[in-house]
Design an enzyme around this catalytic site. Structure first.
Site, PDB file in Angstrom:
ATOM      1  N   ASP A  77      -8.656   7.491  -9.303  1.00 33.11           N
ATOM      2  CA  ASP A  77      -7.412   7.355  -8.535  1.00 33.11           C
ATOM      3  C   ASP A  77      -6.651   8.689  -8.484  1.00 33.11           C
ATOM      4  O   ASP A  77      -6.540   9.378  -9.506  1.00 33.11           O
ATOM      5  CB  ASP A  77      -6.558   6.289  -9.243  1.00 33.11           C
ATOM      6  CG  ASP A  77      -5.357   5.851  -8.440  1.00 33.11           C
ATOM      7  OD1 ASP A  77      -5.541   5.300  -7.338  1.00 33.11           O
ATOM      8  OD2 ASP A  77      -4.216   6.065  -8.902  1.00 33.11           O
TER       9      ASP A  77
ATOM     10  N   GLU B 118     -10.858   9.731  -5.260  1.00 32.60           N
ATOM     11  CA  GLU B 118      -9.873   9.345  -4.257  1.00 32.60           C
ATOM     12  C   GLU B 118      -8.936  10.543  -4.122  1.00 32.60           C
ATOM     13  O   GLU B 118      -8.028  10.736  -4.925  1.00 32.60           O
ATOM     14  CB  GLU B 118      -9.079   8.109  -4.687  1.00 32.60           C
ATOM     15  CG  GLU B 118      -8.223   7.587  -3.550  1.00 32.60           C
ATOM     16  CD  GLU B 118      -6.734   7.452  -3.855  1.00 32.60           C
ATOM     17  OE1 GLU B 118      -6.022   6.887  -3.014  1.00 32.60           O
ATOM     18  OE2 GLU B 118      -6.262   7.907  -4.915  1.00 32.60           O
TER      19      GLU B 118
HETATM   20  C1  NOJ Z   1      -4.090   5.147  -4.893  1.00 32.36           C
HETATM   21  C2  NOJ Z   1      -4.339   3.684  -4.947  1.00 32.36           C
HETATM   22  O1  NOJ Z   1      -5.397   3.367  -4.087  1.00 32.36           O
HETATM   23  C3  NOJ Z   1      -3.040   3.023  -4.565  1.00 32.36           C
HETATM   24  O2  NOJ Z   1      -3.203   1.654  -4.360  1.00 32.36           O
HETATM   25  C4  NOJ Z   1      -2.030   3.309  -5.640  1.00 32.36           C
HETATM   26  O3  NOJ Z   1      -0.771   2.794  -5.238  1.00 32.36           O
HETATM   27  C5  NOJ Z   1      -1.871   4.808  -5.864  1.00 32.36           C
HETATM   28  N1  NOJ Z   1      -3.134   5.486  -5.913  1.00 32.36           N
HETATM   29  C6  NOJ Z   1      -1.146   5.082  -7.151  1.00 32.36           C
HETATM   30  O4  NOJ Z   1      -1.964   4.776  -8.245  1.00 32.36           O
END
Ligand code: NOJ
Length: 559
Positions: free
Chosen positions: A221, A283
């Site tokens: 993440d 991500e």
């Molecule tokens: C990316 C995640 O996919 C999202 O859902 C989340 O709110 C943010 N990162 C913060 O962790």
């Protein structure tokens, strides 16, 4: 634990090999997939009971969004304990069982790792609050004194991705206003200080914990956010939701700092010391593609989500450009390209592509009842065409739960049902991501459409969803579910994921390419176009009487 090292990415720069280079990976959003106990929240036993669906669909792996203990301030992306399961979702044994049953069905399991921030309920953060300024406990986070004579101004002007300031002032143990802490997301998600060795050691240990339990990898993440520019310099720009470095040059001081890469190199060494070809997926909302692929150099992560592809407009030139750019950029580092159209943070592509063309390439952050509504038939038709185009591309593709049913966004959700922190933090101006997170329909005539044994559902399901239920589509020729299933089977049979793309035409209205033995044609224009003979699969049938390909249709042809 299997300790045979198996490195499948050629560290001399040759192309990577391994299951993940061509895998189709299905994202499960646990709270909305399947509810075993009727409390309205999906859970791990619910997922395990439905793994047969995924094997039948024909995907290679699942990625599970977070299921760890959490106050759920951001639907689990606020983790209070990285080594356990939230009672909402089950117990640790349920995770073990899920991993084992998935493996028995030939499915790999990827879990979510949230290293940029913890929950404010994490023991480290409660200790930091109790310990006070200058303490070792506070050093694990980003605490600073405020500006101004009484420290009442935040340390800099950064905005939270969810809206409002990225700093919150704490009250010291003596009751007086104290320091400020950084949170790029919600106030309940304090950013960790990744310059701190304890933070690094802790996450290596968390990786080991899940590797030892048998997971096949991690989706990381906010992978572009861990390191901040040391001076925490002001940044005058507003923060876009989930925005990365694409907004501007120079690079924002909170995103895509060069220091993140040594963290991933260390993680990569750890994963390579385990057997079984386990992967790291970034991500990272980073543009341009040349910056993004730095995350997937041979000694770093294995894959990065291709959000530039997700965001591309539904036009032939835009799709041609993004596909070409993506392939070139990843080829340069020997990594596989990835493709994705939907996830739990964006408007589902069956609705996004039904918005006026000017908007399909944008990133609406949710759609509210008062907003212009997508055209549902157009959206679904384009979504099917987009999916068939995507699944013919070489590389690895990500699917988001429910897209195999053609599920649209819930675009008329009552405001009082919204739970995404974006809604509150934007002063009720931005609807946020709840519309793509609604529990999915399995059986048209069951309570909660078969999501669980009762009517309970943490977000309301629209009445129209009966028609999308799996049992209305399974075995029905032409249904979206059967289209996905056939496409996944043919993709595998023809080895499209490991093939090579060769453009045959790239006009303003039609794109045609060959991927080894299959020719793929998408018609983005307003009139039907002729197609070569040998149809294998069409995203919408029938073709017109002359065998031409209508508007917003992709065909696969045997060549
Ligand atoms: C990316 C995640 O996919 C999202 O859902 C989340 O709110 C943010 N990162 C913060 O962790």
């Amino acid at each position: 634990m299997n300790t045979t090292p198996t490195t499948t990415q050629d560290t001399t720069g040759g192309p990577a090999t391994g299951w993940w280079t061509e895998a189709v990976i299905y994202q499960i959003y646990p709270r909305s997939f399947a509810d075993s106990d009727g409390d309205g929240f999906g859970d791990l036993p619910g997922i395990t009971a439905r793994l047969g669906h995924l094997a039948e669909l024909g995907v290679d792996a699942v990625w599970l969004s977070p299921f760890y203990p959490s106050p759920q301030a951001d639907a689990g992306y606020d983790v209070a304990d990285y080594r356990d399961v939230d009672p909402l979702f089950g117990r640790l044994e349920d995770a073990d069982k899920l991993i084992a049953e998935a493996r028995a069905k030939g499915l790999k399991v990827i879990v979510d790792l949230v290293p940029n921030h913890t929950s404010s309920a994490h023991r480290w953060f409660t200790a930091a609050l109790a310990a006070g300024p200058g303490s070792p406990e506070r050093a694990r986070y980003v605490f600073r004194d405020g500006l101004g004579p009484d420290g009442a101004q935040p340390p800099n002007d950064w905005q939270s991705v969810f809206g409002g300031p990225a700093w919150t002032r704490v009250t010291d143990p003596d009751g007086r206003p104290g320091q400020w802490y950084l949170h790029l997301f919600d106030t309940a998600q304090p950013d960790l200080n990744w310059d701190h060795p304890e933070v690094r050691a802790e996450f290596l240990d968390i990786l080991r914990f899940w590797l030892d339990r048998g997971v096949d990898g991690f989706r990381v993440d906010v992978a572009h956010g861990l390191i901040k520019q040391a001076d925490l310099a002001d940044w005058q720009e507003p923060q876009e939701i989930l925005s990365g470095a694409e907004v501007a040059k120079p690079r924002p001081p909170m995103w895509d700092q060069d220091g993140v890469h040594e963290i991933y190199r260390e993680w990569r060494r750890l994963l390579d010391s385990y057997g079984g070809d386990r992967i790291l997926v970034a991500e990272a909302w980073v543009e341009p593609a040349e910056r993004l692929v730095r995350y997937v150099r041979p000694d770093e992560m294995h894959q990065a989500f291709n959000f530039e592809y997700l965001l591309a407009a539904w036009t032939a030139p835009a799709q041609y450009a993004v596909i070409t750019r993506s392939l070139e950029a990843t080829d340069a580092v020997g990594a596989p390209t990835t493709w994705v159209l939907s996830n739990h943070d964006v408007v589902r592509h069956a609705s996004r592509l039904g918005l006026p063309t000017t908007l399909t390439g944008g990133r609406p952050n949710g759609i509210g009842a008062g907003d212009p509504q997508p055209d549902a038939p157009t959206g679904l038709r384009r979504a099917r065409a987009a999916t068939l185009l995507m699944l013919a591309l070489p590389g690895s593709a990500y699917l988001y739960q429910g897209e195999e049913l053609g599920l649209p966004e819930h675009t008329t959700m009552p405001d009082e049902a919204r739970q995404d922190p974006t809604w509150a933090r934007s002063g009720h101006t931005v609807p946020g991501r709840d519309g793509c997170r609604v529990p999915i329909p399995w059986e048209a005539d069951a309570p909660s459409y078969g999501f669980g044994p009762t009517d309970a559902s943490w977000l309301p399901q629209p009445p129209s969803w009966a028609e999308y239920a799996l049992d209305r589509q399974r075995g029905v020729p032409g249904s979206t579910y059967e289209l996905y299933r056939t496409a996944l089977r043919l993709r595998r049979e023809h080895g499209l994921g490991r093939g090579t793309l060769r453009w045959l035409s790239s006009g303003d209205e039609v794109l045609t390419f060959a991927n080894d033995g299959v020719t793929v044609l998408t018609n983005f224009g307003s009139a039907p176009v002729p197609a070569p003979a040998g149809e294998l699969l069409a995203s919408s049938a029938p073709l017109d009487p002359d065998g031409r390909v209508p508007t917003d249709v992709t065909v696969w042809l045997r060549t």
